[in-house]
Write an enzyme that holds these catalytic residues in place. Structure first.
Site, PDB file in Angstrom:
ATOM      1  N   ASN A  21       0.912  -1.161   0.000  1.00  0.00           N
ATOM      2  CA  ASN A  21       0.000   0.000   0.000  1.00  0.00           C
ATOM      3  C   ASN A  21       0.935   1.190   0.000  1.00  0.00           C
ATOM      4  O   ASN A  21       1.745   1.326   0.930  1.00  0.00           O
ATOM      5  CB  ASN A  21      -0.857  -0.075   1.262  1.00  0.00           C
ATOM      6  CG  ASN A  21      -1.950   0.963   1.374  1.00  0.00           C
ATOM      7  OD1 ASN A  21      -2.441   1.163   2.472  1.00  0.00           O
ATOM      8  ND2 ASN A  21      -2.372   1.576   0.298  1.00  0.00           N
ATOM      9  N   ASN A  69      -6.882  10.248  -0.435  1.00  0.00           N
ATOM     10  CA  ASN A  69      -6.896   9.176  -1.426  1.00  0.00           C
ATOM     11  C   ASN A  69      -6.416   9.718  -2.768  1.00  0.00           C
ATOM     12  O   ASN A  69      -6.377  10.948  -2.980  1.00  0.00           O
ATOM     13  CB  ASN A  69      -8.317   8.617  -1.579  1.00  0.00           C
ATOM     14  CG  ASN A  69      -8.700   7.664  -0.457  1.00  0.00           C
ATOM     15  OD1 ASN A  69      -7.928   6.799  -0.065  1.00  0.00           O
ATOM     16  ND2 ASN A  69      -9.908   7.843   0.076  1.00  0.00           N
ATOM     17  N   CYS A  73      -5.724   6.114   7.965  1.00  0.00           N
ATOM     18  CA  CYS A  73      -5.001   5.193   7.080  1.00  0.00           C
ATOM     19  C   CYS A  73      -3.996   4.433   7.943  1.00  0.00           C
ATOM     20  O   CYS A  73      -3.068   5.048   8.485  1.00  0.00           O
ATOM     21  CB  CYS A  73      -4.292   5.959   5.966  1.00  0.00           C
ATOM     22  SG  CYS A  73      -3.315   4.889   4.893  1.00  0.00           S
ATOM     23  N   HIS A  77     -15.864   0.868   7.146  1.00  0.00           N
ATOM     24  CA  HIS A  77     -15.573  -0.445   6.546  1.00  0.00           C
ATOM     25  C   HIS A  77     -16.804  -1.325   6.571  1.00  0.00           C
ATOM     26  O   HIS A  77     -17.560  -1.313   7.554  1.00  0.00           O
ATOM     27  CB  HIS A  77     -14.435  -1.135   7.312  1.00  0.00           C
ATOM     28  CG  HIS A  77     -13.107  -0.470   7.135  1.00  0.00           C
ATOM     29  ND1 HIS A  77     -12.213  -0.827   6.151  1.00  0.00           N
ATOM     30  CD2 HIS A  77     -12.529   0.584   7.784  1.00  0.00           C
ATOM     31  CE1 HIS A  77     -11.153  -0.056   6.218  1.00  0.00           C
ATOM     32  NE2 HIS A  77     -11.318   0.818   7.184  1.00  0.00           N
ATOM     33  N   GLU A 120     -10.668  -0.655  -1.596  1.00  0.00           N
ATOM     34  CA  GLU A 120     -10.660   0.573  -0.803  1.00  0.00           C
ATOM     35  C   GLU A 120     -11.530   1.665  -1.421  1.00  0.00           C
ATOM     36  O   GLU A 120     -11.581   1.820  -2.654  1.00  0.00           O
ATOM     37  CB  GLU A 120      -9.227   1.120  -0.666  1.00  0.00           C
ATOM     38  CG  GLU A 120      -8.370   0.357   0.312  1.00  0.00           C
ATOM     39  CD  GLU A 120      -7.164   1.163   0.745  1.00  0.00           C
ATOM     40  OE1 GLU A 120      -7.221   2.402   0.714  1.00  0.00           O
ATOM     41  OE2 GLU A 120      -6.149   0.533   1.114  1.00  0.00           O
ATOM     42  N   CYS A 149      -4.579  -3.189   3.332  1.00  0.00           N
ATOM     43  CA  CYS A 149      -5.294  -2.050   3.923  1.00  0.00           C
ATOM     44  C   CYS A 149      -5.217  -2.199   5.437  1.00  0.00           C
ATOM     45  O   CYS A 149      -5.757  -3.172   5.983  1.00  0.00           O
ATOM     46  CB  CYS A 149      -6.748  -2.047   3.441  1.00  0.00           C
ATOM     47  SG  CYS A 149      -7.731  -0.711   4.147  1.00  0.00           S
ATOM     48  N   GLY A 150      -4.538  -1.286   6.106  1.00  0.00           N
ATOM     49  CA  GLY A 150      -4.313  -1.414   7.553  1.00  0.00           C
ATOM     50  C   GLY A 150      -5.597  -1.279   8.351  1.00  0.00           C
ATOM     51  O   GLY A 150      -5.916  -2.137   9.188  1.00  0.00           O
ATOM     52  N   GLY A 155      -8.457  -1.682   7.156  1.00  0.00           N
ATOM     53  CA  GLY A 155      -9.292  -2.806   6.708  1.00  0.00           C
ATOM     54  C   GLY A 155      -8.970  -4.076   7.479  1.00  0.00           C
ATOM     55  O   GLY A 155      -9.875  -4.848   7.823  1.00  0.00           O
TER      56      GLY A 155
HETATM   57  N1  LIG Z   1      -9.173   4.280   1.267  1.00  0.00           N
HETATM   58  C1  LIG Z   1      -9.305   4.567   2.703  1.00  0.00           C
HETATM   59  C2  LIG Z   1      -8.087   5.378   3.209  1.00  0.00           C
HETATM   60  C3  LIG Z   1      -6.807   4.551   3.207  1.00  0.00           C
HETATM   61  C4  LIG Z   1      -6.898   3.353   4.112  1.00  0.00           C
HETATM   62  C5  LIG Z   1      -5.843   2.263   3.903  1.00  0.00           C
HETATM   63  N2  LIG Z   1      -4.836   2.535   2.917  1.00  0.00           N
HETATM   64  C6  LIG Z   1      -5.224   1.826   5.230  1.00  0.00           C
HETATM   65  O1  LIG Z   1      -4.080   1.358   5.237  1.00  0.00           O
HETATM   66  O2  LIG Z   1      -5.949   1.912   6.268  1.00  0.00           O
HETATM   67  C7  LIG Z   1     -10.586   5.391   2.934  1.00  0.00           C
HETATM   68  O3  LIG Z   1     -11.050   6.042   1.989  1.00  0.00           O
HETATM   69  O4  LIG Z   1     -11.089   5.364   4.065  1.00  0.00           O
END
Ligand SMILES: N[C@H](CCC[C@H](N)C(=O)O)C(=O)O
Length: 287
Positions: free
Chosen positions: A13, A66, A75, A165, A214, A223-224, A226
């Protein structure tokens, strides 16, 4: 004007990280979108901006965009890279820092083995906090909601890690309809702020495989937030133990949550790829 940046990645990522402490940065949505383009720009999933915080008890402010240019609340992979960046650029000598985001304070800590652990805060579940427009007036928060997508019902768990999420359990992540169903749930009218869409395969009570489509970035290698949301959803469903190995296409994370109003802990790598400089045009500037 010239803008200094560092390209970083957490499990694939990838991020453009900008020092907004020593540079005064003002970037329009269009410029962020252009910088994020993998052919005409630098290319990244998210842009991370490091700034000072006005609060005495907080070390830094952390802003996340983003690659569509939209600012978001949190993030997770970026938080680990944030901590690595401020340490390596000597913006802080601390091993553990307090970082304020749009939705709360997180606490990244540099580990001796080179990984970074982050207290990602307390997960939220009520539809209002996601936000999620539930079918019925919910008493508190339900663990599983039914979501209709073009006449097909999906069993999702909704979790906010600051960002929203929607997590579902699948038999095989590799066969999961990530590309087809991901955008339909991301843009579903019951998610007024859109949503990140997680597809979780339970390997054991201590291990899952995860793919995430995402919000505004599409499927990423990891995705952390996630991973945090998926483990929390699995624990709430009674399927997982409090400490879980999360296997993503980009590598592995360890997520731990003791339940209720406890914080979620995430541990994983944070890697610097290269430093760079880019020329900004027009009213964009970096002084
Ligand atoms: N796309 C996500 C932000 C980045 C999250 C992801 N890259 C992580 O590592 O948590 C959102 O719109 O909420």
């Amino acid at each position: 004007m010239k803008l200094q940046f560092t390209k970083m990645q957490g499990l694939g990522n990838d991020f453009m990280v900008i020092d907004g402490v020593n540079q005064q940065v003002k970037l329009s949505t269009d410029t962020i979108r252009q910088l994020g383009d993998r052919h005409f720009g630098i290319g990244f999933d998210q842009l991370l901006l490091v700034e000072n915080s006005p609060r005495a008890d907080i070390d830094f402010s952390y802003r996340i965009f983003n690659n569509d240019g939209g600012e978001v609340e949190q993030c997770g992979n970026g938080a680990r890279c944030f901590a690595r960046f401020v340490h390596d650029k000597k913006l802080s000598l601390k091993k553990e820092i307090a970082v304020e985001t749009a939705r709360g304070v997180i606490y990244p800590r540099l580990e001796d083995n080179g990984h970074v652990s982050v207290n990602m805060g307390v997960p939220q579940f009520t539809p209002k906090e996601i936000p999620f427009l539930a079918d019925a007036i919910e008493e508190g928060d339900r663990v599983i909601h039914s979501l209709d997508v073009d006449g097909v019902s999906f069993e999702i768990s909704v979790v906010s890690m600051g960002n929203p999420h929607a997590v579902q359990v699948v038999a095989d992540v590799e066969a999961a309809p990530v590309a087809s169903i991901g955008p339909k749930i991301e843009n579903h009218p019951q998610f007024p702020s859109k949503v990140n869409v997680g597809f979780m395969q339970i390997i054991s009570r201590d291990e899952i495989k995860l793919r995430v489509f995402e919000r505004a970035a599409g499927e990423t290698l990891a995705c952390g937030t996630g991973a945090c949301a998926a483990v929390v959803a699995g624990i709430r469903r009674g399927l997982l133990n409090p400490r879980v190995r999360v296997i993503t296409h980009g590598g592995e994370l360890t997520i731990a949550w003791e339940g209720n109003s406890q914080a979620v802990w995430m541990t994983g790598p944070a890697v610097t790829v290269f430093d760079g400089t880019i020329n900004l045009q027009g009213e964009e500037y970096a002084a």
